[in-house]
Every structure is written in C-alpha cells, then in structure tokens.
Design a protein around this motif. Structure first.
Motif, PDB file in Angstrom:
ATOM      1  N   ARG A  70     -16.254  14.231  -6.420  1.00 41.83           N
ATOM      2  CA  ARG A  70     -16.324  14.483  -4.984  1.00 41.83           C
ATOM      3  C   ARG A  70     -15.795  13.304  -4.150  1.00 41.83           C
ATOM      4  O   ARG A  70     -15.427  13.480  -2.993  1.00 41.83           O
ATOM      5  N   ILE A  71     -15.767  12.105  -4.733  1.00 40.82           N
ATOM      6  CA  ILE A  71     -15.239  10.929  -4.045  1.00 40.82           C
ATOM      7  C   ILE A  71     -14.253  10.230  -4.968  1.00 40.82           C
ATOM      8  O   ILE A  71     -14.534  10.011  -6.143  1.00 40.82           O
ATOM      9  N   GLY A  72     -13.087   9.888  -4.435  1.00 42.52           N
ATOM     10  CA  GLY A  72     -12.078   9.185  -5.218  1.00 42.52           C
ATOM     11  C   GLY A  72     -11.489   8.027  -4.433  1.00 42.52           C
ATOM     12  O   GLY A  72     -11.324   8.108  -3.218  1.00 42.52           O
ATOM     13  N   VAL A  73     -11.189   6.934  -5.140  1.00 40.02           N
ATOM     14  CA  VAL A  73     -10.657   5.729  -4.498  1.00 40.02           C
ATOM     15  C   VAL A  73      -9.463   5.201  -5.284  1.00 40.02           C
ATOM     16  O   VAL A  73      -9.467   5.201  -6.521  1.00 40.02           O
ATOM     17  N   LEU A  74      -8.445   4.755  -4.563  1.00 41.13           N
ATOM     18  CA  LEU A  74      -7.349   3.970  -5.121  1.00 41.13           C
ATOM     19  C   LEU A  74      -7.287   2.662  -4.330  1.00 41.13           C
ATOM     20  O   LEU A  74      -7.293   2.686  -3.097  1.00 41.13           O
ATOM     21  N   VAL A  75      -7.259   1.545  -5.039  1.00 41.42           N
ATOM     22  CA  VAL A  75      -7.187   0.251  -4.354  1.00 41.42           C
ATOM     23  C   VAL A  75      -6.176  -0.639  -5.068  1.00 41.42           C
ATOM     24  O   VAL A  75      -6.099  -0.650  -6.297  1.00 41.42           O
ATOM     25  N   GLU A  76      -5.375  -1.359  -4.288  1.00 44.49           N
ATOM     26  CA  GLU A  76      -4.424  -2.320  -4.837  1.00 44.49           C
ATOM     27  C   GLU A  76      -5.001  -3.719  -4.692  1.00 44.49           C
ATOM     28  O   GLU A  76      -5.283  -4.175  -3.579  1.00 44.49           O
ATOM     29  N   VAL A  77      -5.174  -4.390  -5.837  1.00 47.37           N
ATOM     30  CA  VAL A  77      -5.673  -5.763  -5.859  1.00 47.37           C
ATOM     31  C   VAL A  77      -4.590  -6.627  -6.488  1.00 47.37           C
ATOM     32  O   VAL A  77      -4.122  -6.346  -7.588  1.00 47.37           O
ATOM     33  N   ASN A  78      -4.202  -7.677  -5.791  1.00 49.28           N
ATOM     34  CA  ASN A  78      -3.077  -8.507  -6.232  1.00 49.28           C
ATOM     35  C   ASN A  78      -3.526  -9.864  -6.754  1.00 49.28           C
ATOM     36  O   ASN A  78      -4.530 -10.414  -6.315  1.00 49.28           O
ATOM     37  N   CYS A  79      -2.728 -10.402  -7.680  1.00 53.00           N
ATOM     38  CA  CYS A  79      -2.895 -11.760  -8.186  1.00 53.00           C
ATOM     39  C   CYS A  79      -1.502 -12.361  -8.364  1.00 53.00           C
ATOM     40  O   CYS A  79      -0.501 -11.726  -8.005  1.00 53.00           O
TER      41      CYS A  79
END
Length: 215
Positions: A70-79
């Motif tokens: 019911r809930i979905g997330v996409l996140v971009e985390v950089n290094c």
C-alpha cells in the motif's frame, strides 16, 4: 558568553562534531554558527563539514514497500565511490532512509527545498491562528517562527526524528554515517506513493443497490 543550546544543536547537526566541541566553538565564535563551523574545520573536528564540498555522484536508488504493497518509496542516496555504494553499511543506511520516508511522509529533503510561496502561506495561517488564540501581536512573530520550526520538523526529511532512534534527527544520522564511512553522503531526492492517494474513494450507495435489486 552564554551559549544558546539551540545553536549547539544546530551546529552538531551541520557538522557531526561532539556537543562539548560545538559549545567551545560557539563560545569562541560569539554564537556565530558559520564562524563556529570554520573553527571546527580548522581543528579537524567537523567530519561532515570537511567532506561537504566533495562530489557525491555514486550511490544507490533504494526501494521500500510497506503495508502489503500500500506504500512504496524510491530514494536516491549518493556517495563518492561505487566501492562505498556496494557496502552493507551504506545500503543499510539507504534502506533506513527509505523506511523513514514511508513511515513519516516528508514532502522535502531539506528546508531549503520548501517553496517560498508555500512557506509564506503557512506563516499567514500560523499568524492567524495565534491571533485567534488571543495572543498579543508583539509576540505573534516569535510564535510563528517557533511553529515554522515544527513545520520543518514534520515535512523536511533531514529535520525529522529518526523512527528507529527518535533521540536523533536524520541530519544527525547522516552526519554519523559521513564520519564513520569517510565519504560525503547526500540524500538527493525521493518519491513516495500511497495507494489511492489523491483519488476520490468510491462510496457504495446501499439504498440504490437494494432498490435496483427490488426492481
């Protein structure tokens, strides 16, 4: 001179330095946060600030699905390097950030991303609320600034309390990871989906349903 506890907190969030070091730097800088950051950097005590200018173009796009889809997330985390991006510690951090977004529903990564128009509208609403509460107009502005701080804490990811450890903010968690991993890390952007969000839910009309069956 006396050091403002709020400034100590702000300096810790920006630099990742220890509380005592932040307090001493602020005393030396006469409560000037920017000058205190420079003092910490000169002493090699500001891990996050020392790495802030370094390019972070590697990383991961992390996903998180919650509540039975019911809930979905996409996140971009950089290094900075693909080597760090592949480590379990970095991947765990990215998963924690995705989970935080799913749980706390922020709108922006940082307060700098809040549109000025939205911020001014929120201030107008908060000012009207304070006046309606009968607060003296001379203290309303201070009240509005305090409540805007709460607004940032609710809707800006970096200022939210970490769901796994409410005693620290996401900014503090980020600074810790920068210190331990040894590279600049940034949370660049995210998207959060919640099933049915923005849709007008269909309301069953049982009277019409029964009447149609009778006919």
């Amino acid at each position: 001179m006396a050091v403002d506890a709020k400034l100590v907190k702000e300096l810790r969030e920006k630099t990742g330095a220890g509380m005592l070091d932040c307090k001493k730097a602020l005393e030396e800088a006469n409560n000037d946060v920017n000058k205190a950051i420079e003092i910490l950097r000169e002493k090699g005590l500001s891990a996050a600030a020392n790495k802030a200018g370094r390019a972070a173009t590697e990383g991961v796009v992390q996903s998180y699905i919650h509540a039975g889809g019911r809930i979905g997330v996409l996140v971009e985390v950089n290094c900075e390097t693909d080597f760090v991006a592949m480590t379990d510690q970095f991947k765990e951090f990215a998963r924690d950030i995705a989970m935080q977004i799913a749980a706390s529903s922020p709108r922006y990564v940082s307060r700098e991303e809040v549109p000025q128009e939205e911020l001014e509208k929120e201030k107008e609403i908060l000012k009207a609320q304070a006046l309606n509460e009968g607060k003296p107009e001379k203290i309303v502005e201070k009240m509005v600034e305090g409540r805007i701080g709460k607004y940032y804490e609710e809707f800006c990811l970096l200022e939210q309390s970490f769901v796994k450890d409410p005693d620290k903010t996401i900014q503090q968690l980020l600074n810790e990871k920068i210190s331990t991993i040894g590279e600049n890390i940034s949370i660049r952007r995210f998207t959060r989906y919640e099933l049915g969000e923005g849709l007008e839910k269909k309301q069953d009309n049982f009277v019409e349903e029964v009447m149609s069956q009778v006919k």
